[in-house]
Scaffold this active site. Structure first.
Site: not given
Length: 376
Positions: A73, A152, A201-202, A238, A320
């Site tokens: 994100a 959050n 995703a986490h 990639t 964070c």
């Protein structure tokens, strides 16, 4: 050593065993590069990526072609906001909120060094803003509005649908950081009039290092990652095939009906409020995620409290910025004093939280706070 009870699901979630099972083949037998278009290994990887893209897009009600994969994100926020402003240099005004995650606030601060004017909306004491505040901040040179869907630290939900409708009518791009919302509340981008949406995703039992950005068709976006023209030319690099497959499976498994989890959260919150005099809930108790309780404990040293709570894994702010000794910028923006903010703890529950975890935490926290108050 006995492992602590984990109540820090807003920081990260464990990978669901079913997600891991889906990912494993893509590390070994099916290890191809999704951009390798001349052999079976590449074709298999590309097909898996597109299946996951459908799964992730479906979770937020988007078309699969409107979804691109990122590293998380934070990158999605950077691509969304920087990409918008670099694509439209004639407009130089952004509206956001003081309680946003640093992954957005730091982007806004960087834009200010490049001549962009940023309006930081103030929340009420419950951590919420209104669509009227956004309307009042609009200017002729406003390019975009960015408002986090779910906070959050406090779990507070913003009226994203109302703000999105206002922005669409005003002809202003609307971005939301929905990292904490996806998988916890129903997210349907068409109904909320969202142009750009970031998530990872986490936070929903998928792997770390993979995220996504929803970009509504027609939304301008300047490249931030140049290279091989991956992701329809919008984000080179990639593709992380195992991570993407895991992200897709996590979105397929996600169930935003957290009513059972809310009962556990409420049991914990009521128990602590009853057992520990003076404890207060930070943020709205009506408009918040079902799995979060942010509580302040007066008359104790906040850092000492966190150190003493060694048998439970909790936090006093964003993952964070957890190394910072400064009080939470989110709580301060809500008008909470430095002292109270320092003595605040976020409890965030998740899929694998048990009633036994809650009962233990209730007894444990009450005992630790009582000991600290006696010693002080």
């Amino acid at each position: 050593m006995e492992r602590p009870v984990y109540l820090d699901y807003n920081a990260t979630t464990p990978v669901d065993p079913r997600v891991l099972e889906a990912m494993l083949p893509w590390f070994t037998d099916q290890f191809g590069n999704a951009a390798s278009s001349h052999h079976l290994f590449g074709w298999e990887a590309a097909a898996a990526v597109e299946e996951a893209r459908r799964q992730v897009a479906h979770r937020i009600g988007a078309h699969e072609k409107e979804l691109l994969f990122t590293s998380g994100a934070t990158e999605s926020n950077n691509l969304a906001i920087k990409g918008l402003f670099e694509s439209s240099p004639d407009k130089k005004h952004l509206i956001t909120v003081r309680t946003e995650h640093k992954a957005l606030l730091d982007v806004a601060a960087w834009l200010e060094t490049r001549g962009v004017s940023v309006t930081y909306l103030e929340t009420d004491t419950e951590g919420r803003i209104t669509a009227d505040q956004v309307a009042g901040a609009l200017r002729p040179d406003t390019l975009a509005v960015s408002v986090m869907w779910a906070n959050n630290e406090t779990g507070v939900l913003q009226p994203v649908g109302e703000i999105g409708a206002l922005c669409r009518k005003a002809g202003v791009w609307f971005h939301t950081d929905a990292t904490q919302a996806v998988g916890k509340v129903p997210v349907y981008v068409p109904a909320a009039h969202i142009d750009l949406l970031s998530f990872s995703a986490h936070k929903l039992y998928g792997p770390k290092g993979i995220g996504a950005l929803y970009v509504r068709k027609g939304t301008p976006l300047a490249l931030q990652m140049h290279g091989g023209g991956h992701e329809r030319g919008r984000r080179s690099g990639t593709l992380n095939v195992p991570g993407i497959v895991g992200f897709g499976k996590a979105c397929e498994l996600a169930d935003p009906d957290l009513s059972a989890l809310a009962l556990l959260r409420d049991e914990l919150e009521r128990g602590i409020l009853s057992a520990v005099p003076g404890t207060r809930v930070n943020g709205s108790v009506k408009y918040r995620l079902a799995n979060v309780s942010n509580l302040s404990f007066p008359d104790v040293d906040g850092e000492e409290l966190l150190l003493q709570l060694s048998r439970i894994a909790v936090s006093n702010g964003s993952a964070c910025t957890s190394a910072s000794v400064l009080p939470s910028h989110v709580l301060k923006a809500m008008g909470i004093s430095d002292e109270r903010a320092h003595a605040s703890i976020r409890f965030s529950l998740g899929r694998f939280t048990t009633p036994e975890d809650i009962r233990f935490t209730l007894r444990y926290v009450a005992g630790i706070v009582a000991d600290l108050r006696r010693s002080s």
